[in-house]
Write a protein that holds these residues in place. Structure first.
Motif, PDB file in Angstrom:
ATOM      1  N   GLY A 103      32.740   5.091  21.662  1.00 28.73           N
ATOM      2  CA  GLY A 103      33.383   4.046  22.450  1.00 28.73           C
ATOM      3  C   GLY A 103      34.502   3.358  21.713  1.00 28.73           C
ATOM      4  N   PRO A 104      34.878   2.183  22.204  1.00 25.81           N
ATOM      5  CA  PRO A 104      35.962   1.431  21.570  1.00 25.81           C
ATOM      6  C   PRO A 104      35.540   0.837  20.232  1.00 25.81           C
ATOM      7  N   VAL A 105      36.542   0.409  19.486  1.00 26.34           N
ATOM      8  CA  VAL A 105      36.348  -0.201  18.172  1.00 26.34           C
ATOM      9  C   VAL A 105      37.160  -1.495  18.147  1.00 26.34           C
ATOM     10  N   ALA A 106      36.522  -2.584  17.751  1.00 27.32           N
ATOM     11  CA  ALA A 106      37.233  -3.856  17.620  1.00 27.32           C
ATOM     12  C   ALA A 106      37.799  -3.963  16.208  1.00 27.32           C
ATOM     13  N   ILE A 107      38.982  -4.548  16.104  1.00 28.76           N
ATOM     14  CA  ILE A 107      39.705  -4.651  14.835  1.00 28.76           C
ATOM     15  C   ILE A 107      39.881  -6.123  14.476  1.00 28.76           C
ATOM     16  N   ALA A 108      39.378  -6.506  13.286  1.00 29.39           N
ATOM     17  CA  ALA A 108      39.505  -7.886  12.820  1.00 29.39           C
ATOM     18  C   ALA A 108      40.334  -7.915  11.537  1.00 29.39           C
ATOM     19  N   THR A 109      41.422  -8.663  11.581  1.00 24.02           N
ATOM     20  CA  THR A 109      42.289  -8.834  10.414  1.00 24.02           C
ATOM     21  C   THR A 109      43.221 -10.013  10.683  1.00 24.02           C
ATOM     22  N   CYS A 117      46.915  -2.048  11.787  1.00 26.46           N
ATOM     23  CA  CYS A 117      45.512  -1.613  11.876  1.00 26.46           C
ATOM     24  C   CYS A 117      45.212  -1.003  13.246  1.00 26.46           C
ATOM     25  N   MET A 118      45.686  -1.645  14.293  1.00 26.06           N
ATOM     26  CA  MET A 118      45.446  -1.126  15.638  1.00 26.06           C
ATOM     27  C   MET A 118      46.139   0.215  15.845  1.00 26.06           C
ATOM     28  N   MET A 119      47.365   0.326  15.368  1.00 30.65           N
ATOM     29  CA  MET A 119      48.099   1.580  15.516  1.00 30.65           C
ATOM     30  C   MET A 119      47.397   2.707  14.772  1.00 30.65           C
ATOM     31  N   LEU A 120      46.942   2.446  13.540  1.00 35.13           N
ATOM     32  CA  LEU A 120      46.288   3.492  12.757  1.00 35.13           C
ATOM     33  C   LEU A 120      44.954   3.905  13.372  1.00 35.13           C
ATOM     34  N   MET A 121      44.170   2.952  13.839  1.00 35.75           N
ATOM     35  CA  MET A 121      42.909   3.312  14.487  1.00 35.75           C
ATOM     36  C   MET A 121      43.169   4.083  15.777  1.00 35.75           C
ATOM     37  N   GLY A 125      42.308   8.207  16.904  1.00 30.19           N
ATOM     38  CA  GLY A 125      41.642   8.637  18.128  1.00 30.19           C
ATOM     39  C   GLY A 125      40.748   7.610  18.786  1.00 30.19           C
ATOM     40  N   TRP A 126      40.779   6.367  18.310  1.00 27.00           N
ATOM     41  CA  TRP A 126      39.892   5.348  18.857  1.00 27.00           C
ATOM     42  C   TRP A 126      40.604   4.462  19.858  1.00 27.00           C
ATOM     43  N   LYS A 127      39.874   4.030  20.882  1.00 30.79           N
ATOM     44  CA  LYS A 127      40.349   2.967  21.759  1.00 30.79           C
ATOM     45  C   LYS A 127      40.098   1.678  20.982  1.00 30.79           C
ATOM     46  N   VAL A 128      41.105   0.832  20.844  1.00 31.84           N
ATOM     47  CA  VAL A 128      40.972  -0.352  19.999  1.00 31.84           C
ATOM     48  C   VAL A 128      41.005  -1.641  20.816  1.00 31.84           C
ATOM     49  N   ILE A 129      40.247  -2.592  20.328  1.00 36.44           N
ATOM     50  CA  ILE A 129      40.187  -3.931  20.908  1.00 36.44           C
ATOM     51  C   ILE A 129      40.573  -4.900  19.796  1.00 36.44           C
TER      52      ILE A 129
END
Length: 175
Positions: A103-109, A117-121, A125-129
């Protein structure tokens, strides 16, 4: 009723201070992730960052802050090998694959670091939140804030290129 899949929240590291305490930036990233996690139904947190100069790892310092803030140790999966943002994305992606996460992955920074960070995730291949970044600027002085922003301007395309080249040598992750 089936339990919803767990939402991973990746917390990108920042240097630990020479006295082995969290930097202001590190503390703020953890606080933002913890606030977000409290609003999620079934989160787990992945603090990322290696040890340097004989100090505890960034991940360990963040995990300690999370536990002190009331997060259950079982809800924390430390990633202690990454030396930089790109390493963190690759290592956390491996953790997620190993756990069968799809599923999606949340990014905290910090706010200045979030686009990279969002672009790299996403490239991994991950959907990012995005986790709402800390309300405090990472640096107190205006020149220092501009230094970090300009650093990101250079780092974003470079890391994107490295991610695409390295991804060509491995299968992309699942959405």
């Amino acid at each position: 009723m089936a339990r919803r899949p767990r939402l991973p929240i990746v917390i990108f590291g920042a240097r630990v201070r020479p006295d082995a305490t969290p930097s202001r930036t590190l503390r703020h990233r953890v606080e933002a992730a913890a606030v977000f996690a409290r609003e999620c139904e079934n989160p787990f947190l992945i603090p990322t960052g290696c040890a340097r100069d004989g100090l505890p790892s960034e991940a360990r310092v963040m995990a300690d802050l999370l536990v002190a803030g009331g997060v259950a140790p079982d809800d924390i999966v430390m990633e202690e090998t990454a030396r930089d943002t790109l390493d963190s994305v690759r290592a956390c992606s491996q953790i997620l694959h190993d756990r069968g996460h799809v599923g999606p992955v949340a990014i905290a920074t910090s706010a200045y670091h979030l686009p990279r960070c969002m672009m790299l995730m996403s490239l991994a291949g991950w959907k990012v939140i995005p986790v709402p970044p800390p309300p405090h600027p990472a640096a107190r002085s205006l020149p220092r804030r501009w230094f970090w922003r300009l650093r990101e301007v250079a780092a974003l395309p470079w890391d994107a290129l490295l991610m695409v080249v390295r991804r060509g040598h491995r299968p992309a992750s699942r959405d």
